[in-house]
Design a protein around this motif. Sequence first.
Motif, PDB file in Angstrom:
ATOM      1  N   ILE A  40       0.843  -1.186   0.000  1.00 18.41           N
ATOM      2  CA  ILE A  40       0.000   0.000   0.000  1.00 18.41           C
ATOM      3  C   ILE A  40       0.883   1.243   0.000  1.00 18.41           C
ATOM      4  O   ILE A  40       1.913   1.295   0.684  1.00 18.41           O
ATOM      5  CB  ILE A  40      -0.966   0.019   1.213  1.00 18.41           C
ATOM      6  CG1 ILE A  40      -1.933   1.216   1.110  1.00 18.41           C
ATOM      7  CG2 ILE A  40      -0.215   0.029   2.533  1.00 18.41           C
ATOM      8  CD1 ILE A  40      -3.095   1.127   2.076  1.00 18.41           C
ATOM      9  N   THR A  41       0.492   2.240  -0.787  1.00  9.70           N
ATOM     10  CA  THR A  41       1.201   3.511  -0.833  1.00  9.70           C
ATOM     11  C   THR A  41       0.426   4.538  -0.026  1.00  9.70           C
ATOM     12  O   THR A  41      -0.788   4.669  -0.190  1.00  9.70           O
ATOM     13  CB  THR A  41       1.335   4.007  -2.289  1.00  9.70           C
ATOM     14  OG1 THR A  41       2.026   3.030  -3.047  1.00  9.70           O
ATOM     15  CG2 THR A  41       2.108   5.318  -2.335  1.00  9.70           C
ATOM     16  N   CYS A  42       1.120   5.251   0.861  1.00 11.84           N
ATOM     17  CA  CYS A  42       0.456   6.174   1.782  1.00 11.84           C
ATOM     18  C   CYS A  42       0.880   7.621   1.525  1.00 11.84           C
ATOM     19  O   CYS A  42       2.054   7.892   1.278  1.00 11.84           O
ATOM     20  CB  CYS A  42       0.778   5.794   3.231  1.00 11.84           C
ATOM     21  SG  CYS A  42       0.244   4.127   3.677  1.00 11.84           S
ATOM     22  N   TYR A  43      -0.079   8.531   1.614  1.00 13.27           N
ATOM     23  CA  TYR A  43       0.155   9.946   1.426  1.00 13.27           C
ATOM     24  C   TYR A  43      -0.357  10.719   2.639  1.00 13.27           C
ATOM     25  O   TYR A  43      -1.370  10.341   3.236  1.00 13.27           O
ATOM     26  CB  TYR A  43      -0.572  10.451   0.177  1.00 13.27           C
ATOM     27  CG  TYR A  43      -0.138   9.794  -1.109  1.00 13.27           C
ATOM     28  CD1 TYR A  43       0.905  10.323  -1.862  1.00 13.27           C
ATOM     29  CD2 TYR A  43      -0.779   8.651  -1.567  1.00 13.27           C
ATOM     30  CE1 TYR A  43       1.297   9.730  -3.053  1.00 13.27           C
ATOM     31  CE2 TYR A  43      -0.386   8.049  -2.756  1.00 13.27           C
ATOM     32  CZ  TYR A  43       0.648   8.586  -3.496  1.00 13.27           C
ATOM     33  OH  TYR A  43       1.037   7.999  -4.672  1.00 13.27           O
ATOM     34  N   TYR A  44       0.317  11.805   2.944  1.00 13.66           N
ATOM     35  CA  TYR A  44      -0.047  12.626   4.107  1.00 13.66           C
ATOM     36  C   TYR A  44      -0.288  14.062   3.668  1.00 13.66           C
ATOM     37  O   TYR A  44       0.578  14.694   3.063  1.00 13.66           O
ATOM     38  CB  TYR A  44       1.093  12.556   5.134  1.00 13.66           C
ATOM     39  CG  TYR A  44       1.082  13.598   6.228  1.00 13.66           C
ATOM     40  CD1 TYR A  44       2.265  14.232   6.609  1.00 13.66           C
ATOM     41  CD2 TYR A  44      -0.087  13.950   6.900  1.00 13.66           C
ATOM     42  CE1 TYR A  44       2.292  15.169   7.632  1.00 13.66           C
ATOM     43  CE2 TYR A  44      -0.080  14.886   7.914  1.00 13.66           C
ATOM     44  CZ  TYR A  44       1.115  15.502   8.273  1.00 13.66           C
ATOM     45  OH  TYR A  44       1.134  16.440   9.282  1.00 13.66           O
ATOM     46  N   TYR A  45      -1.474  14.577   3.976  1.00 14.31           N
ATOM     47  CA  TYR A  45      -1.848  15.948   3.649  1.00 14.31           C
ATOM     48  C   TYR A  45      -2.581  16.580   4.830  1.00 14.31           C
ATOM     49  O   TYR A  45      -3.034  15.882   5.747  1.00 14.31           O
ATOM     50  CB  TYR A  45      -2.760  15.979   2.421  1.00 14.31           C
ATOM     51  CG  TYR A  45      -2.074  15.672   1.113  1.00 14.31           C
ATOM     52  CD1 TYR A  45      -1.427  16.669   0.401  1.00 14.31           C
ATOM     53  CD2 TYR A  45      -2.076  14.383   0.591  1.00 14.31           C
ATOM     54  CE1 TYR A  45      -0.785  16.398  -0.803  1.00 14.31           C
ATOM     55  CE2 TYR A  45      -1.443  14.089  -0.609  1.00 14.31           C
ATOM     56  CZ  TYR A  45      -0.803  15.104  -1.302  1.00 14.31           C
ATOM     57  OH  TYR A  45      -0.169  14.821  -2.489  1.00 14.31           O
ATOM     58  N   GLY A  46      -2.737  17.901   4.768  1.00 11.45           N
ATOM     59  CA  GLY A  46      -3.534  18.601   5.756  1.00 11.45           C
ATOM     60  C   GLY A  46      -4.933  18.841   5.223  1.00 11.45           C
ATOM     61  O   GLY A  46      -5.189  18.707   4.022  1.00 11.45           O
ATOM     62  N   HIS A  47      -5.848  19.207   6.120  1.00 10.46           N
ATOM     63  CA  HIS A  47      -7.230  19.468   5.693  1.00 10.46           C
ATOM     64  C   HIS A  47      -7.299  20.598   4.674  1.00 10.46           C
ATOM     65  O   HIS A  47      -8.226  20.661   3.859  1.00 10.46           O
ATOM     66  CB  HIS A  47      -8.102  19.801   6.902  1.00 10.46           C
ATOM     67  CG  HIS A  47      -7.768  21.099   7.562  1.00 10.46           C
ATOM     68  ND1 HIS A  47      -8.400  22.276   7.243  1.00 10.46           N
ATOM     69  CD2 HIS A  47      -6.836  21.419   8.509  1.00 10.46           C
ATOM     70  CE1 HIS A  47      -7.893  23.260   7.980  1.00 10.46           C
ATOM     71  NE2 HIS A  47      -6.936  22.773   8.747  1.00 10.46           N
TER      72      HIS A  47
END
Length: 223
Positions: free
Chosen positions: A53-60
Amino acid sequence: MIPKSGVALGAFPKVEFFIGGGGDKGDWITNVTRATGIMGDVRDYREGSSSGITCYYYGHEDQDLVLSMIKGNWRSGAFKSIRLTGHSWGGQVVMDLTQDLFHASIPVDELITLDPVSMFPFSKVIAGKWVNVYCKQSIMDNTIGAVPVIGNAVSALTSWVGQAGEDTNSSDYIANVGGQLGSENGAHNIEMNVTHADAMHMYKKARAEMTNAPLNPKAIGIR
């Protein structure tokens, strides 16, 4: 190597987006306070404990960017299975994204909301599976606190006054100001006696409960 820049490189069929709440990554709150990076830590946990699985992190604050990225990679075939996880204001964002994607005939296979916060009540959400983990709420939260805006402020003031207990901290007060949604219609709801900022424990609980969450045939049907 898993990309962390937010730019898809090649084909990563199974993806999960982690969306932070207020002050998590790069919104206006971080201009006056240090970013907490809460959901960045949760993303790192997921990457370290899972494979394939590839994971991404962002803000609202990146809601529109995330929507555009998913749509583009779905059309190109780079994304085949989508998961969305949001904490606090990020919980509201992933619910919005799920509905936007549903109307674009793009299914969200798994939706996880971690003590989601919104100033106003939310409409229905259609995801393949939806696990909603929320912090245990007081009688005040569930009565007066359920009234948009005014109720949020009254409930928050009550939380601030009562924060002598070791199970509360400033994150609970801030969440009350924003308006904790609590139990959500259509979700597999789990109540936990943790602080609002404890997204890690809430996420681990959500992942453990995902197998128990019912499938929504409406979401499956759009494939």
